[in-house]
Design an enzyme around this catalytic site. Structure first.
Site, mmCIF file in Angstrom:
data_model
loop_
_atom_site.group_PDB
_atom_site.id
_atom_site.type_symbol
_atom_site.label_atom_id
_atom_site.label_comp_id
_atom_site.label_asym_id
_atom_site.label_seq_id
_atom_site.Cartn_x
_atom_site.Cartn_y
_atom_site.Cartn_z
ATOM 1 N N LYS A 127 0.858 -1.117 0.070
ATOM 2 C CA LYS A 127 0.137 0.022 -0.003
ATOM 3 C C LYS A 127 0.945 1.245 0.015
ATOM 4 O O LYS A 127 1.923 1.281 0.595
ATOM 5 C CB LYS A 127 -0.935 0.108 1.355
ATOM 6 C CG LYS A 127 -2.103 0.845 1.264
ATOM 7 C CD LYS A 127 -3.178 0.074 0.535
ATOM 8 C CE LYS A 127 -4.498 1.286 0.356
ATOM 9 N NZ LYS A 127 -5.657 0.525 -0.333
ATOM 10 N N ASP A 167 -7.039 4.555 -4.623
ATOM 11 C CA ASP A 167 -7.855 4.242 -3.278
ATOM 12 C C ASP A 167 -8.385 5.712 -2.932
ATOM 13 O O ASP A 167 -8.403 6.558 -4.037
ATOM 14 C CB ASP A 167 -6.692 4.001 -2.337
ATOM 15 C CG ASP A 167 -7.383 3.595 -0.942
ATOM 16 O OD1 ASP A 167 -7.982 2.358 -0.797
ATOM 17 O OD2 ASP A 167 -7.449 4.311 0.193
HETATM 18 P P1 NAP Z 1 -12.805 7.936 -2.540
HETATM 19 O O1 NAP Z 1 -13.472 7.714 -3.999
HETATM 20 O O2 NAP Z 1 -11.722 8.986 -2.413
HETATM 21 O O3 NAP Z 1 -14.128 8.152 -1.656
HETATM 22 C C1 NAP Z 1 -14.119 8.295 -0.382
HETATM 23 C C2 NAP Z 1 -15.445 8.824 0.150
HETATM 24 O O4 NAP Z 1 -15.698 8.840 1.537
HETATM 25 C C3 NAP Z 1 -15.599 10.247 -0.068
HETATM 26 O O5 NAP Z 1 -17.212 10.380 -0.320
HETATM 27 C C4 NAP Z 1 -15.294 10.844 1.158
HETATM 28 O O6 NAP Z 1 -15.888 12.108 1.194
HETATM 29 C C5 NAP Z 1 -15.938 9.809 2.167
HETATM 30 N N1 NAP Z 1 -15.336 10.068 3.565
HETATM 31 C C6 NAP Z 1 -13.982 10.350 3.839
HETATM 32 N N2 NAP Z 1 -13.926 10.551 5.315
HETATM 33 C C7 NAP Z 1 -15.154 10.256 5.685
HETATM 34 C C8 NAP Z 1 -15.671 10.484 6.890
HETATM 35 N N3 NAP Z 1 -14.986 10.439 8.117
HETATM 36 N N4 NAP Z 1 -17.001 10.223 7.299
HETATM 37 C C9 NAP Z 1 -17.930 10.256 5.915
HETATM 38 N N5 NAP Z 1 -17.230 10.158 4.742
HETATM 39 C C10 NAP Z 1 -16.130 10.217 4.663
HETATM 40 O O7 NAP Z 1 -12.382 6.592 -1.971
HETATM 41 P P2 NAP Z 1 -12.775 5.243 -2.314
HETATM 42 O O8 NAP Z 1 -11.933 4.510 -3.300
HETATM 43 O O9 NAP Z 1 -14.256 5.108 -2.772
HETATM 44 O O10 NAP Z 1 -12.308 4.258 -1.003
HETATM 45 C C11 NAP Z 1 -13.000 4.349 0.079
HETATM 46 C C12 NAP Z 1 -12.825 3.054 1.084
HETATM 47 O O11 NAP Z 1 -12.760 1.951 0.380
HETATM 48 C C13 NAP Z 1 -11.333 3.277 1.641
HETATM 49 O O12 NAP Z 1 -11.428 2.873 2.885
HETATM 50 C C14 NAP Z 1 -10.597 2.385 0.542
HETATM 51 O O13 NAP Z 1 -9.308 1.954 1.362
HETATM 52 C C15 NAP Z 1 -11.468 1.339 0.405
HETATM 53 N N6 NAP Z 1 -11.305 0.537 -0.750
HETATM 54 C C16 NAP Z 1 -11.207 1.101 -1.807
HETATM 55 C C17 NAP Z 1 -11.135 0.307 -3.016
HETATM 56 C C18 NAP Z 1 -10.939 0.926 -4.568
HETATM 57 O O14 NAP Z 1 -10.944 0.138 -5.476
HETATM 58 N N7 NAP Z 1 -11.205 2.100 -4.745
HETATM 59 C C19 NAP Z 1 -10.752 -1.068 -2.902
HETATM 60 C C20 NAP Z 1 -10.785 -1.680 -1.605
HETATM 61 C C21 NAP Z 1 -11.205 -0.804 -0.689
HETATM 62 P P3 NAP Z 1 -15.106 13.703 1.048
HETATM 63 O O15 NAP Z 1 -14.841 13.654 -0.313
HETATM 64 O O16 NAP Z 1 -15.892 14.407 1.806
HETATM 65 O O17 NAP Z 1 -13.795 13.457 1.669
#
Ligand code: NAP
Length: 444
Positions: A127, A167
């Site tokens: 990561k 991510d």
């Molecule tokens: P992302 O596109 O950057 O979206 C993150 C979302 O979470 C945004 O809407 C953000 O809002 C919101 N957020 C962040 N902190 C928050 C909080 N404290 N309370 C409420 N909402 C909050 O990221 P993502 O890729 O969707 O990833 C989300 C999660 O899934 C992470 O834990 C990541 O490690 C996991 N994940 C992602 C993938 C992938 O393929 N992308 C794969 C496996 C796991 P703001 O815009 O206001 O910050």
């Protein structure tokens, strides 16, 4: 509860990795599950597999200097933690967020090792990321940051070595800028060095949707195991980023109704279902806020906890430790029957305990959100064979992988006397696969 040997190992981890609470939490969660596997395999203890698995193979920390639009010099800190390569090249995303530090990247890398093993694919775990906040930055600033980041990172990655992806804060735009800089520095069109690429330049169909879709496929299997379906289920999805949006899309396709979603500013309550087209427009095109979405819809916006909204199925898809014990109790009181982690470690340990005590089915992120990395591995396969698969075929592969993970969790949980416990099943299955490979490869 840990036995005496595991307690000693955990205490050493805390002592040797100070001020990394998320990493401690993630290791504790795995150690709590794997006791029975250690008892069954004394060779793991003899060869100190647990101590080795908890220590990253390599940790890289670097300076990322860049210039903002005002000509000011900015300096961020970049990370890549190459955790374990027993099963294949390191694989795991890059996170750009001001909350990033070494402990966060190590917790994510540690989780990734077991998740990737559980997916059944030939990928190790890693990561990375930076404490850079892309929010409010212009395209030019994001590009200059990404170029500077890769100017150091490029020497540590490669299609046979380490294959990063996106991510939080890293989507198509950032992957594009990073791939462009990698290509320029190395003079190689090495498609397999990064996943999550655009489909016209080496990306895979379904990769964008994969984590969210995969989490919903997993939820569907969990409900099926209880003789239920998604049809008509009221769901709450936290976040409104990549994982959340495509989880909402698949939930709607399968007949569920998503009654709330959020961002870090608050949540919107939509008793008749979220308007996905508008949500995509606000979040993916305009890079706006949930408050903007609520205003345009005339829907209720609140800055309280999204977990106060009653639902039968909850999918935390935002960030780590976003759902605590109090919020878990609110969900239970309001009739929630299943919780599926789209994000990494979004539920605190006390929240997970509360769900288990109340008989709420709980799908841990290691299993439930493995669809993203699994489809990244499918992207690597397509890159290696210079091929591009159809949406339908790739989605079917994803669905099959999620079904396989679900079955593995239940079979292993049963085998170890914890029927229906997905946490035990996922942790032991992932751990055993990595541990066996580490034994086979000798003391390296
Ligand atoms: P992302 O596109 O950057 O979206 C993150 C979302 O979470 C945004 O809407 C953000 O809002 C919101 N957020 C962040 N902190 C928050 C909080 N404290 N309370 C409420 N909402 C909050 O990221 P993502 O890729 O969707 O990833 C989300 C999660 O899934 C992470 O834990 C990541 O490690 C996991 N994940 C992602 C993938 C992938 O393929 N992308 C794969 C496996 C796991 P703001 O815009 O206001 O910050």
């Amino acid at each position: 509860m840990l036995n005496e040997d595991l307690t000693t190992i955990y205490d050493e981890i805390v002592r040797d990795n100070p001020a990394q609470p998320e990493f401690h939490q993630a290791t504790m969660e795995v150690l709590e599950s794997i006791g029975p596997a250690i008892d069954r395999h004394p060779e793991f203890t003899k060869h100190k597999i647990i101590q080795r698995i908890c220590e990253p193979e390599r940790q890289i920390i670097f300076r990322v200097p860049w210039q903002d639009d005002n000509g000011e010099v900015q300096i961020n800190r970049g990370f890549r933690v190459q955790f374990n390569s027993a099963l294949g090249p390191y694989k795991g995303g890059l996170r750009f967020s001001p909350t990033v530090d070494l402990g966060v990247i190590k917790f994510l890398g540690f989780e990734q090792v077991f998740k990737n093993a559980l997916s059944g694919q030939p990928i190790g775990g890693g990561k990375g990321g930076a404490d850079f906040d892309p929010k409010g930055r212009s395209n030019g600033e994001v590009m200059r940051f990404c170029q500077s980041f890769v100017t150091e990172l490029y020497r540590h990655v490669g299609e046979m070595t380490d294959v990063p992806a996106g991510d939080i804060g890293v989507g198509h735009r950032e992957i594009g800028f990073m791939f462009g800089q990698y290509k320029r520095i190395t003079n190689r069109y090495e498609s397999g060095v990064l996943t999550g690429k655009g489909v016209t330049w080496g990306g895979s169909l379904v990769r964008t949707e994969a984590t969210g879709y995969g989490a919903v496929f997993f939820a569907e299997q969990m409900l099926r195991a209880q003789g239920e379906t998604l049809d008509g289920k009221r769901c709450v999805v936290s976040g409104s980023g990549n994982v959340a949006i495509y989880a909402i899309e698949k939930l709607h396709q399968l007949g569920a109704v998503v009654v709330a979603c959020s961002d870090s500013g608050g949540f919107v309550h939509e008793p008749n279902g979220v308007d996905l087209d508008l949500l995509k427009e606000v979040k993916l095109v305009e890079r706006g806020r949930i408050a903007n979405y609520a205003e345009r819809r005339g829907a209720t916006f609140s800055s309280e906890s999204v977990w106060e909204v009653p639902c039968e199925l909850a999918l935390p898809c935002a960030t780590q430790n976003e759902l605590d014990e109090t919020e878990a109790r609110a969900l239970i009181e309001h009739g929630c029957r299943a919780v599926v982690e789209g994000a990494n470690m979004p539920c605190t340990a006390a929240a997970v305990d509360a769900f288990e005590a109340a008989g709420v089915a709980f799908g841990p992120g290691k299993a439930a959100n493995a669809g993203g990395v699994a489809t990244s591995a499918l992207e690597m396969q397509q890159n290696a064979s210079r091929d591009a698969w159809s949406f339908e075929y790739t989605e079917q592969r994803l669905a099959d992988i999620m079904s396989g993970i679900h079955e593995t969790c239940l079979t292993v949980a049963d085998d170890y006397g914890a029927p229906g416990n997905y946490v035990v099943g996922a942790n032991i299955a992932g751990f055993e696969r990595v541990a066996r490979a580490m034994l086979a490869l000798g003391l390296i």
